[in-house]
Design an enzyme around this catalytic site. Structure first.
Site, short mmCIF file in Angstrom:
data_model
loop_
_atom_site.label_atom_id
_atom_site.label_comp_id
_atom_site.label_asym_id
_atom_site.label_seq_id
_atom_site.Cartn_x
_atom_site.Cartn_y
_atom_site.Cartn_z
N LYS A 101 0.80 -1.21 0.00
CA LYS A 101 0.00 0.00 0.00
C LYS A 101 0.84 1.26 0.00
CE LYS A 101 -3.34 -2.19 3.10
NZ LYS A 101 -3.80 -2.22 4.50
N GLY A 102 2.07 1.16 0.51
CA GLY A 102 2.86 2.35 0.82
C GLY A 102 3.02 3.38 -0.29
N ASP A 121 7.49 3.28 -2.01
CA ASP A 121 7.61 4.39 -1.07
C ASP A 121 8.97 4.37 -0.38
OD1 ASP A 121 6.79 2.01 0.16
OD2 ASP A 121 5.93 3.05 1.86
N ASP A 131 14.26 -0.33 1.80
CA ASP A 131 14.94 -0.52 3.08
C ASP A 131 15.99 -1.61 2.90
OD1 ASP A 131 15.69 -0.85 5.71
OD2 ASP A 131 13.70 -1.23 6.50
N LYS A 186 16.58 4.04 2.23
CA LYS A 186 17.16 3.99 3.57
C LYS A 186 18.64 3.68 3.49
CE LYS A 186 14.59 3.19 7.49
NZ LYS A 186 13.94 2.44 8.57
N PHE A 209 12.48 5.66 12.22
CA PHE A 209 11.21 5.08 11.79
C PHE A 209 10.36 6.19 11.19
CE2 PHE A 209 8.97 1.12 11.82
CZ PHE A 209 7.70 1.53 11.42
N VAL A 210 10.22 6.17 9.87
CA VAL A 210 9.51 7.27 9.20
C VAL A 210 8.09 6.89 8.82
CG1 VAL A 210 11.51 8.54 8.34
CG2 VAL A 210 10.66 6.61 7.02
N ASP A 257 3.36 3.83 6.77
CA ASP A 257 2.58 3.58 7.99
C ASP A 257 3.43 3.03 9.14
OD1 ASP A 257 3.07 0.95 6.84
OD2 ASP A 257 1.54 0.21 8.21
N ARG A 317 -0.60 6.99 7.40
CA ARG A 317 -0.38 7.05 5.94
C ARG A 317 -0.89 8.37 5.36
NH1 ARG A 317 1.11 1.83 4.03
NH2 ARG A 317 0.07 0.09 5.02
C1 PRP Z 1 7.21 -1.57 3.07
C2 PRP Z 1 7.46 -0.62 1.93
C3 PRP Z 1 8.25 -1.47 0.96
C4 PRP Z 1 9.02 -2.39 1.87
C5 PRP Z 1 10.45 -1.90 1.97
O1 PRP Z 1 6.11 -2.34 2.74
O2 PRP Z 1 6.27 -0.15 1.37
O3 PRP Z 1 7.40 -2.21 0.13
O4 PRP Z 1 8.39 -2.36 3.15
O5 PRP Z 1 11.21 -2.73 2.78
P1 PRP Z 1 12.35 -3.70 2.25
O6 PRP Z 1 13.20 -2.92 1.30
O7 PRP Z 1 13.09 -4.05 3.53
O8 PRP Z 1 11.71 -4.90 1.61
P2 PRP Z 1 5.18 -3.10 3.78
O9 PRP Z 1 5.43 -4.58 3.66
O10 PRP Z 1 5.32 -2.47 5.13
O11 PRP Z 1 3.73 -2.87 3.24
P3 PRP Z 1 2.92 -1.51 2.95
O12 PRP Z 1 3.45 -0.99 1.63
O13 PRP Z 1 1.50 -1.97 2.87
O14 PRP Z 1 3.14 -0.54 4.08
#
Ligand code: PRP
Length: 180
Positions: A42-43, A99, A102, A130, A152-153, A159, A165
């Site tokens: 969703k991000g 979004d 990481d 990141k 933690f952003v 979220d 969000r």
């Molecule tokens: C978050 C973000 C990325 C991912 C990044 O998604 O939106 O998709 O983590 O992290 P990584 O590089 O360590 O894989 P999340 O699974 O929290 O779902 P969301 O998009 O619904 O918030």
């Protein structure tokens, strides 16, 4: 500012400016092409919505749901594709929109899945990258708006436990919210 937010990292204006710049770069780099732009939900939904309006190209949009975190502040180590795209990307130029990059685990998995469908090219556009020693893949962004540290952003699509969000800015979440 939301009372759970310690400080604002990027204001609404800074985000808008960065997206305008990235949108122009993507437009210039794809002159004469019609890319398929894929948002990872969703991000990415807020970023995607502003980004595509700053790209002046004939393009198709699609979305994929990939989850790697659950409700915890640390990565779970697994990536699940919960919803796939409908678009046939064979022979097309693909831009994946995230979004935050990481560990790069999510994008590495998504890129591998999409590469198998033989697109002409795959690029990655992320709002935040990141700066961390925890990267598990060599997959990196072709376009990015900002680097962030290990804080933690939240906000602008990002979220914590599905909250924050809808904040118009990107802020650092107070430690006491996720450490209890
Ligand atoms: C978050 C973000 C990325 C991912 C990044 O998604 O939106 O998709 O983590 O992290 P990584 O590089 O360590 O894989 P999340 O699974 O929290 O779902 P969301 O998009 O619904 O918030």
């Amino acid at each position: 500012m939301h009372s759970d937010v310690e400080s604002i990292l990027f204001t609404e204006e800074q985000i808008a400016e960065a997206i305008k710049t990235i949108g122009k770069r993507i437009t210039d780099d794809h002159t004469g092409k019609s890319p398929v732009i894929i948002g990872i939900l969703k991000g990415s939904f807020v970023f995607m919505s502003d980004l595509v309006r700053s790209i002046e190209l004939d393009c198709e949009l699609d979305f994929m749901v990939a989850k790697s975190y659950g409700n915890a502040a640390v990565s779970s180590g697994t990536v699940n594709v919960l919803k796939d795209i409908d678009t046939d990307i064979a022979g097309k130029d693909v831009i994946i929109v995230e979004d935050i990059l990481d560990t790069a685990r999510t994008l590495a998995a998504v890129k591998e899945i999409l590469s198998a469908r033989k697109p002409a090219s795959i690029q990655i556009c992320t709002l935040l990258d990141k700066v961390t020693t925890k990267k598990v893949s060599v997959v990196r962004a072709d376009y990015k708006c900002f680097d962030v540290g290990d804080e933690f952003v939240v906000g602008y699509g990002l979220d914590y436990a599905e909250r924050y969000r809808n904040l118009r800015y990107i802020g650092i979440l107070k430690r006491e919210i996720y450490e209890h």
